[in-house]
Design a protein around this motif. Structure first.
Motif, PDB file in Angstrom:
ATOM      1  N   ASN A   7      17.343  39.111 -22.387  1.00  0.00           N
ATOM      2  CA  ASN A   7      17.084  37.671 -22.561  1.00  0.00           C
ATOM      3  C   ASN A   7      17.379  36.941 -23.837  1.00  0.00           C
ATOM      4  N   PHE A   8      16.613  36.838 -24.312  1.00  0.00           N
ATOM      5  CA  PHE A   8      15.166  36.551 -25.632  1.00  0.00           C
ATOM      6  C   PHE A   8      17.081  36.829 -26.214  1.00  0.00           C
ATOM      7  N   ILE A   9      17.336  37.991 -26.581  1.00  0.00           N
ATOM      8  CA  ILE A   9      18.093  38.560 -27.931  1.00  0.00           C
ATOM      9  C   ILE A   9      20.091  37.812 -27.606  1.00  0.00           C
ATOM     10  N   MET A  10      19.745  38.138 -26.108  1.00  0.00           N
ATOM     11  CA  MET A  10      21.562  37.294 -25.965  1.00  0.00           C
ATOM     12  C   MET A  10      20.672  35.495 -26.086  1.00  0.00           C
ATOM     13  N   ASN A  11      20.056  35.116 -25.680  1.00  0.00           N
ATOM     14  CA  ASN A  11      20.778  33.636 -25.264  1.00  0.00           C
ATOM     15  C   ASN A  11      20.329  33.717 -27.322  1.00  0.00           C
ATOM     16  N   ALA A  12      19.743  34.138 -27.768  1.00  0.00           N
ATOM     17  CA  ALA A  12      19.771  34.339 -29.801  1.00  0.00           C
ATOM     18  C   ALA A  12      21.568  34.837 -30.004  1.00  0.00           C
ATOM     19  N   SER A  69      31.839  27.169 -25.294  1.00  0.00           N
ATOM     20  CA  SER A  69      30.752  26.294 -24.885  1.00  0.00           C
ATOM     21  C   SER A  69      30.912  26.456 -23.218  1.00  0.00           C
ATOM     22  N   HIS A  70      29.522  26.193 -22.885  1.00  0.00           N
ATOM     23  CA  HIS A  70      28.898  26.432 -21.850  1.00  0.00           C
ATOM     24  C   HIS A  70      29.052  27.799 -21.061  1.00  0.00           C
ATOM     25  N   VAL A  71      28.134  28.275 -22.047  1.00  0.00           N
ATOM     26  CA  VAL A  71      27.827  29.741 -22.568  1.00  0.00           C
ATOM     27  C   VAL A  71      25.927  29.534 -21.506  1.00  0.00           C
ATOM     28  N   GLY A  72      25.671  29.848 -20.784  1.00  0.00           N
ATOM     29  CA  GLY A  72      24.150  30.775 -21.121  1.00  0.00           C
ATOM     30  C   GLY A  72      24.445  30.121 -19.242  1.00  0.00           C
ATOM     31  N   SER A  73      23.345  30.315 -18.661  1.00  0.00           N
ATOM     32  CA  SER A  73      22.975  29.520 -16.974  1.00  0.00           C
ATOM     33  C   SER A  73      22.183  29.108 -16.969  1.00  0.00           C
ATOM     34  N   GLY A  74      21.357  28.969 -17.923  1.00  0.00           N
ATOM     35  CA  GLY A  74      20.484  27.906 -18.240  1.00  0.00           C
ATOM     36  C   GLY A  74      19.033  28.565 -17.067  1.00  0.00           C
ATOM     37  N   LEU A  75      19.102  29.626 -16.589  1.00  0.00           N
ATOM     38  CA  LEU A  75      17.738  30.478 -15.836  1.00  0.00           C
ATOM     39  C   LEU A  75      16.924  31.653 -17.074  1.00  0.00           C
ATOM     40  N   GLY A  76      18.263  31.860 -17.705  1.00  0.00           N
ATOM     41  CA  GLY A  76      17.237  33.391 -18.326  1.00  0.00           C
ATOM     42  C   GLY A  76      15.916  33.045 -19.601  1.00  0.00           C
ATOM     43  N   MET A  77      16.115  31.738 -19.973  1.00  0.00           N
ATOM     44  CA  MET A  77      14.465  32.051 -20.568  1.00  0.00           C
ATOM     45  C   MET A  77      13.344  31.805 -19.884  1.00  0.00           C
ATOM     46  N   SER A  78      13.956  30.895 -18.574  1.00  0.00           N
ATOM     47  CA  SER A  78      12.394  30.716 -17.890  1.00  0.00           C
ATOM     48  C   SER A  78      12.132  31.975 -17.542  1.00  0.00           C
TER      49      SER A  78
END
Length: 355
Positions: free
Chosen positions: A257-262, A315-324
């Motif tokens: 999740n951390f790496i995919m967020n980057a 645009s609109h990537v990431g669910s907003g849940l991964g980092m949490s």
């Protein structure tokens, strides 16, 4: 019971009490009419009762001002709070809070002030969270529909009678796979959030070589089509094995999740470096990128469950849940997370585990 009924009962009790006193002492209005009033009679039968009645009236006024009105004021305040009106009510007619003297009432006012403030803050936070959830739900719905439209579109193209060449077919398959992986991750995130809410995630701690484990995680990540344009390197600052007790499934998911967020939030060709070292009795895993970085506001919201952040050309990537989710996975294993970032200077995420 209504206030008027209570007052009537109190007056009846007073009159009955006075009647009983007069009966026991033999006092009668007729005696007053038959006996010539001298000084003693005047004091006994006129002035004393008047003085007594005056004292009762005075005591009643004091009780009304110092006890009854404050009590009614606090009852109204509590009633407003119970109805969701989180503010101090208007003062009762002819009553000022400045005239409140009894220390229990002053302490009660202080407590209700604090409670009102906390309820106001909680209500404001609830409304903000509700608005964020609505926006997040709308975004997640869009996130599911968008890759589905890609998959349906390219699948229809492959089923058409047009003769696609091999390179075109591979490109279509790559896009379908990429969109499918994204949808799978989103569904997994939603499932994990549900399990966390229900406290259903078990912890399987095992002591293994952290370096080998992280190498395997990075090797799997490099297979993601989206990661092709992002160099990912491993830097081990200590020689030999680094043994650590952790849950492999949870730590793997957190690192991914951390790496995919980057990857999601940085432009192509952003370099990602994962470093491992032992320091002062602890094991440090650092994920560093040389991307766009974050400002202080973004850092503060980074681990909020519904924060989606900003992106570059995606645009609109990431669910907003991964980092949490990643943060919860780390903390569940006894680890700590620290984020360092500045705009245009990249980001560092430091994960610290006690040895």
């Amino acid at each position: 019971m209504k206030l008027e009924t209570k007052i009537s009962l109190i007056l009846i009790i007073i009159f009955l009490t006075l009647g009983a006193i007069f009966f026991i002492t033999g006092f009668s209005v007729l005696n007053v009419l038959n006996i010539p009033l001298g000084i003693n009679g005047l004091v006994t039968y006129v002035l004393f009762p008047l003085l007594f009645i005056g004292m009762l009236i005075l005591i009643g006024l004091v009780i009304d001002r110092q006890i009854r009105k404050p009590l009614f004021f606090f009852i109204r305040w509590i009633d407003q709070l119970s109805l969701g009106v989180f503010k101090m009510p208007d003062t009762i007619k002819n009553f000022s809070l400045n005239k409140m003297r009894f220390s229990p009432f002053l302490e009660l006012k202080s407590k209700l002030d604090g409670l009102t403030y906390q309820l106001n803050a909680a209500e404001k936070e609830r409304k903000e969270l509700e608005e964020t959830r609505k926006n997040w739900t709308s975004g997640v719905t869009h996130d599911l529909k968008t890759p589905l439209s890609y998959i349906k579109g390219y699948a229809a193209m492959l089923r058409s009678e047009h003769k696609w060449d091999e390179e075109e077919i591979k490109e279509f398959a790559k896009i379908i796979e990429e969109k499918s992986l994204y949808m799978e991750q989103l569904i997994d995130d939603l499932s994990v959030v549900y399990e966390f809410d229900k406290m259903q995630i078990p912890l399987d701690l095992r002591t293994i070589n952290l370096v080998t484990f992280v190498k395997n995680v990075l090797e799997d990540l490099r297979q993601y089509p989206m990661a092709n344009d992002y160099p990912i390197h491993l830097n081990v600052k200590d020689e030999g094995d680094i043994l650590l007790s952790f849950d492999q499934t949870l730590l793997k998911r957190a690192l991914e999740n951390f790496i995919m967020n980057a990857i999601y939030h940085n432009p192509r060709e952003t370099t990602i470096i994962v470093s491992i070292e032992t320091t002062e009795g602890s094991t440090l895993i650092e994920i560093k990128d040389d991307g766009i970085g974050m400002d202080d506001k973004t850092i503060q919201q980074l681990f909020n469950q519904y924060y989606r952040g900003t992106t570059t050309d995606k645009s609109h990537v990431g669910s907003g849940l991964g980092m949490s989710i990643a943060k919860q996975f780390i903390e569940k294993q006894g680890g700590q997370i620290k984020v360092e970032s500045e705009p245009n200077k990249g980001t560092k995420i430091k994960i610290l585990f006690p040895c």
